[in-house]
Design a protein around this motif. Structure first.
Motif, PDB file in Angstrom:
ATOM      1  N   GLY A   1       0.734  -1.202  -0.029  1.00 30.73           N
ATOM      2  CA  GLY A   1      -0.055   0.108   0.114  1.00 30.73           C
ATOM      3  C   GLY A   1       0.689   1.454   0.094  1.00 30.73           C
ATOM      4  N   VAL A   2       1.929   1.308  -0.582  1.00 24.05           N
ATOM      5  CA  VAL A   2       2.846   2.439  -0.688  1.00 24.05           C
ATOM      6  C   VAL A   2       2.786   2.987  -2.232  1.00 24.05           C
ATOM      7  CG1 VAL A   2       5.181   3.094  -0.432  1.00 24.05           C
ATOM      8  CG2 VAL A   2       4.404   1.295   0.881  1.00 24.05           C
ATOM      9  N   ALA A   3       2.533   4.410  -2.136  1.00 21.77           N
ATOM     10  CA  ALA A   3       2.289   4.959  -3.427  1.00 21.77           C
ATOM     11  C   ALA A   3       3.517   4.524  -4.579  1.00 21.77           C
ATOM     12  CB  ALA A   3       1.770   6.415  -3.298  1.00 21.77           C
ATOM     13  N   GLU A   4       4.787   5.139  -3.972  1.00 22.64           N
ATOM     14  CA  GLU A   4       5.973   5.138  -5.013  1.00 22.64           C
ATOM     15  C   GLU A   4       7.031   4.447  -4.525  1.00 22.64           C
ATOM     16  OE1 GLU A   4       6.000   6.411  -8.294  1.00 22.64           O
ATOM     17  OE2 GLU A   4       3.935   7.343  -7.898  1.00 22.64           O
ATOM     18  N   PRO A   5       7.760   3.610  -5.352  1.00 20.16           N
ATOM     19  CA  PRO A   5       9.163   3.135  -4.888  1.00 20.16           C
ATOM     20  C   PRO A   5       9.992   3.893  -4.328  1.00 20.16           C
ATOM     21  CG  PRO A   5       8.650   2.416  -7.060  1.00 20.16           C
ATOM     22  CD  PRO A   5       7.568   3.391  -6.707  1.00 20.16           C
ATOM     23  N   ALA A   6      10.038   5.268  -4.546  1.00 23.28           N
ATOM     24  CA  ALA A   6      10.917   6.186  -3.808  1.00 23.28           C
ATOM     25  C   ALA A   6      10.612   6.221  -2.555  1.00 23.28           C
ATOM     26  CB  ALA A   6      10.991   7.527  -4.693  1.00 23.28           C
TER      27      ALA A   6
END
Length: 287
Positions: A231-236
């Motif tokens: 549930g994390v938006a971006e790999p960064a």
């Protein structure tokens, strides 16, 4: 005859004042005290478990128990106790577990190098081994993948004073990475690796705050798949979370620890008597 006034309760006892406990004194060697019960006066020569040995001016020695208020020091009652020896502080450690070298400037960079696959790999190595690498004068550089490793090694011209260590992700039997690593042969090149799909996986899940790294199908990009599962938006964003969770080698899986330690030992090894000083000893394993 006058009657004495005993107060309202003739049976009540007067308030008793509890005497203060005698001060404690450490039985340091050569401290001169007197045993209150016997009058024996001497200097402390030995402290045993529960007792002290005194020696008087005639060389006679006697042992006395370390009981409360048993001795006189300069005429006042004291309790001798065993000296509280200070425990030497443990040497400071770097994030990798090595003994920290304080106040020493970074060493001038060696000709030898360590290459890693990407920027995340380089950042994680710096996080754990950065202090050690600066003391040793070892620079870590990013490869941006291992596909061109043979050409890079050839251009590096490894030799006794120009050793090259390479850290490879997913270095398992039958993988593309293992075939590329096998094509590089030189006594002055060492390729090590870890079994994880990505360097993220080399960080223990518990340190990141997850139960386990998600299973991502092979036909999907691994980092993006991990982010979707968590549930994390971006790999960064996920990478910042991963890197910030690493504080020392205890947050890293053994597979990565061993691989990096071997590389550091390899590139910092002293030049042997039998090493050729000319350099350029690389041979490609390709036909």
């Amino acid at each position: 005859m006058r009657s004495r006034d005993y107060g309202p309760d003739v049976l009540a006892q007067g308030r008793r004042v509890r005497p203060a406990s005698p001060p404690t004194v450490e039985a340091e060697p050569d401290l001169v005290v007197e045993d209150a019960a016997t009058g024996f006066c001497g200097a402390v020569v030995e402290v045993e478990a529960g007792g002290v040995v005194l020696e008087d001016r005639h060389g006679r020695r006697r042992a006395f128990p370390l009981v409360t208020g048993a001795f006189l020091l300069d005429g006042r009652t004291v309790t001798l106790i065993r000296p509280q020896r200070s425990v030497p502080a443990a040497p400071a450690r770097t994030a990798s577990g090595s003994i920290a070298v304080r106040g020493q400037p970074a060493r001038v960079a060696r000709a030898s190098r360590i290459y890693v696959e990407g920027l995340h790999d380089a950042a994680l190595v710096e996080r754990v081994w950065g202090d050690d690498l600066r003391v040793e004068g070892v620079v870590v550089e990013s490869l941006d993948g291992v596909d061109d490793l043979p050409a890079l090694v050839a251009s590096f011209r490894p030799g006794p004073r120009r050793r090259l260590g390479v850290l490879v992700d997913h270095l398992v039997a039958g993988s593309k990475e293992s075939r590329i690593a096998a094509s590089v042969t030189s006594p002055y090149v060492l390729v090590t690796g870890h079994p994880y799909v990505d360097i993220w996986q080399a960080v223990k899940p518990a340190s990141v705050g997850i139960a386990a790294w998600p299973q991502v199908p092979r036909d999907q990009p691994w980092k993006e798949g991990v982010c979707r599962a968590l549930g994390v938006a971006e790999p960064a964003d996920m990478w910042r979370r991963v890197l910030s969770s690493v504080h020392s080698y205890t947050d890293i899986e053994v597979g990565l620890l061993g691989a990096v330690e071997r590389l550091i030992d390899f590139v910092t090894a002293p030049v042997g008597d039998g090493d050729d000083e000319s350099g350029g000893e690389y041979e490609s394993g390709r036909e």
